[in-house]
Scaffold this active site. Structure first.
Site, PDB file in Angstrom:
ATOM      1  N   HIS A 140      36.131  27.354  76.199  1.00 40.09           N
ATOM      2  CA  HIS A 140      36.790  28.570  76.690  1.00 40.09           C
ATOM      3  C   HIS A 140      37.616  28.286  77.948  1.00 40.09           C
ATOM      4  O   HIS A 140      37.393  27.304  78.660  1.00 40.09           O
ATOM      5  CB  HIS A 140      35.760  29.662  76.987  1.00 40.09           C
ATOM      6  CG  HIS A 140      34.814  29.303  78.087  1.00 40.09           C
ATOM      7  ND1 HIS A 140      35.147  29.394  79.427  1.00 40.09           N
ATOM      8  CD2 HIS A 140      33.541  28.847  78.047  1.00 40.09           C
ATOM      9  CE1 HIS A 140      34.131  29.018  80.162  1.00 40.09           C
ATOM     10  NE2 HIS A 140      33.140  28.671  79.355  1.00 40.09           N
ATOM     11  N   GLU A 169      26.494  29.727  74.509  1.00 39.53           N
ATOM     12  CA  GLU A 169      26.279  28.705  75.533  1.00 39.53           C
ATOM     13  C   GLU A 169      24.787  28.487  75.755  1.00 39.53           C
ATOM     14  O   GLU A 169      23.958  29.359  75.453  1.00 39.53           O
ATOM     15  CB  GLU A 169      26.959  29.137  76.850  1.00 39.53           C
ATOM     16  CG  GLU A 169      26.774  28.200  78.024  1.00 39.53           C
ATOM     17  CD  GLU A 169      27.276  26.775  77.822  1.00 39.53           C
ATOM     18  OE1 GLU A 169      26.842  26.108  76.861  1.00 39.53           O
ATOM     19  OE2 GLU A 169      28.095  26.315  78.638  1.00 39.53           O
TER      20      GLU A 169
END
Length: 191
Positions: A8, A80
């Site tokens: 990201h 994550e």
């Protein structure tokens, strides 16, 4: 199969060196600009499918990077790594925070403060790769947009290692992508 793993774009917590983990933070202006650069990098690649973590920073990066060219499939296995009690804290040294424990030791099954062990991340990544193997052929090209620690887990799963190798030595920058060729139906996956 070709698999592109992308991280990201930048968030405010990235800039502040705070452990984000499962905190659901959006991209900042610089992160959105990085996602646009990623879009330019991958614009000529024809993907069979695009997957992303459902966390805002990864989802937004994927949306900017592929626009309306592809439907994005969100998968919780791409979340994550959880940094437990340390999420939101500035991290200069993990070793100091967790009493000298190496949080990237792949043999650990429990880490102080509720940090997700590497073996748990690798299990999620291998489950996801098994899914790809079962649902796509060798000619598929897959984009996966996720996170820093998860990109390390993908690298570990998709590359060969010697006994001396250390987990996490490959690190993607914000909105950076790395291409992997999974030859022979993931013959290099390390379980």
């Amino acid at each position: 199969m070709k698999i592109y793993i992308a991280r990201h774009g930048l968030t405010d917590w990235n800039k502040e060196m705070r452990a984000q983990g499962r905190k659901d933070l959006p991209l900042n202006a610089e992160g959105r600009a990085q996602a646009e650069e990623l879009r330019n990098t991958i614009k000529d690649i024809e993907f069979t499918a695009v997957y992303a973590s459902p966390l805002k920073r990864a989802a937004e990066t994927a949306q900017i990077a592929v626009g309306d060219r592809y439907d994005i499939i969100y998968d919780d296995r791409l979340l994550e790594r959880s940094f437990g009690d340390f999420e939101g804290k500035v991290v200069k040294s993990w070793s100091e925070l967790v009493d000298g424990v190496n949080i990237d030791d792949i043999a650990l099954e429990e880490i102080p403060g509720g940090v997700e062990p590497v073996c748990s991340m690798l299990a999620r990544v291998n489950s996801f790769l098994d899914y790809l193997k079962e649902n796509y052929d060798d000619n598929a090209t897959i984009l996966v947009v996720g996170h820093g620690a998860m990109s390390k887990a993908f690298d570990w799963a998709l590359t060969e290692h010697s006994a001396d190798d250390v987990f996490g030595k490959t690190h993607l920058g914000n909105a950076e992508a790395k291409k992997y060729e999974a030859k022979g139906r993931f013959s290099t996956i390390r379980k």
